[in-house]
Design a protein around this motif. Structure first.
Motif, short mmCIF file in Angstrom:
data_model
loop_
_atom_site.label_atom_id
_atom_site.label_comp_id
_atom_site.label_asym_id
_atom_site.label_seq_id
_atom_site.Cartn_x
_atom_site.Cartn_y
_atom_site.Cartn_z
N SER A 143 0.84 -1.20 0.00
CA SER A 143 0.00 0.00 0.00
C SER A 143 0.88 1.25 0.00
O SER A 143 2.09 1.17 0.17
CB SER A 143 -0.89 -0.01 1.24
OG SER A 143 -0.08 -0.04 2.40
N ARG A 144 0.25 2.38 -0.17
CA ARG A 144 1.00 3.64 -0.13
C ARG A 144 1.69 3.77 1.22
O ARG A 144 1.12 3.48 2.26
CB ARG A 144 0.06 4.83 -0.33
CG ARG A 144 0.85 6.13 -0.46
CD ARG A 144 0.02 7.38 -0.35
NE ARG A 144 -1.13 7.42 -1.23
CZ ARG A 144 -1.72 8.54 -1.61
NH1 ARG A 144 -1.27 9.70 -1.20
NH2 ARG A 144 -2.78 8.52 -2.37
N ASP B 210 -3.46 10.44 -7.16
CA ASP B 210 -2.18 10.13 -6.52
C ASP B 210 -1.03 10.04 -7.51
O ASP B 210 0.13 9.91 -7.11
CB ASP B 210 -2.28 8.83 -5.71
CG ASP B 210 -2.54 7.60 -6.56
OD1 ASP B 210 -2.95 7.73 -7.73
OD2 ASP B 210 -2.33 6.49 -6.06
N ASP C 66 -1.58 4.56 -4.41
CA ASP C 66 -2.47 3.75 -3.58
C ASP C 66 -2.39 2.28 -3.99
O ASP C 66 -2.44 1.40 -3.15
CB ASP C 66 -3.92 4.25 -3.70
CG ASP C 66 -4.10 5.59 -3.00
OD1 ASP C 66 -3.39 5.85 -2.00
OD2 ASP C 66 -4.95 6.38 -3.45
N CYS C 67 -2.28 2.02 -5.28
CA CYS C 67 -2.19 0.66 -5.81
C CYS C 67 -1.07 0.60 -6.84
O CYS C 67 -1.33 0.56 -8.04
CB CYS C 67 -3.51 0.23 -6.43
SG CYS C 67 -4.90 0.25 -5.29
#
Length: 137
Positions: free
Chosen positions: A13-14, A84, A123-124
């Motif tokens: 994850s981030r 992001d 995030d991904c």
């Protein structure tokens, strides 16, 4: 002696993730003396060396980077890949995408409190490809 391998780190994850062990497990046998260069083949993450003991450091680093480069700024033009994405490119420039670490006695010569971080800014982000180049005798 020069060796080069490429491998993937598992998706995370981030945030800032301690990956020293995961990287060491992927490396070929290290020379007695030399260097290892690690290069991440992506523009939305980075590599750095920082504290390996207190996980609060990793949490604080994420907060600092998110505050320095916030999402959804009206001056961003590169926005088609999500809120992001553009911040992740800027953060990647700040942290850098490669590390050079000395090798002594066949081991990475990191300080007692140092570890290698994968700095995941998406995030991904998915699996991240690393090229490791080992130079030594």
């Amino acid at each position: 002696m020069i060796q080069q391998i490429e491998f993937s780190l598992k998706p995370v994850s981030r945030g800032f993730h301690l990956v020293t062990g995961e990287i060491v497990r992927q490396l070929p046998p290290l020379p007695r003396t030399g260097i290892v260069n690690l290069f991440v083949k992506h523009t939305s993450c980075g590599l750095c060396i920082n504290e390996n003991a207190d996980p609060d450091v990793r949490t604080d680093m994420k907060k600092i980077f998110d505050r320095l480069v916030p999402e959804n700024q009206p001056y961003y033009e590169h926005t088609m890949e999500g809120s992001d994405d553009m911040p992740s490119h800027a953060k990647s420039v700040m942290s850098g995408v490669s590390l050079t670490i000395p090798v002594s006695d066949g081991r990475l010569n990191l300080g007692m409190w140092q570890g290698v971080y994968l700095c995941e800014y998406r995030d991904c982000g998915g699996p991240r490809r690393i090229v490791a180049t080992v130079v030594g005798e």
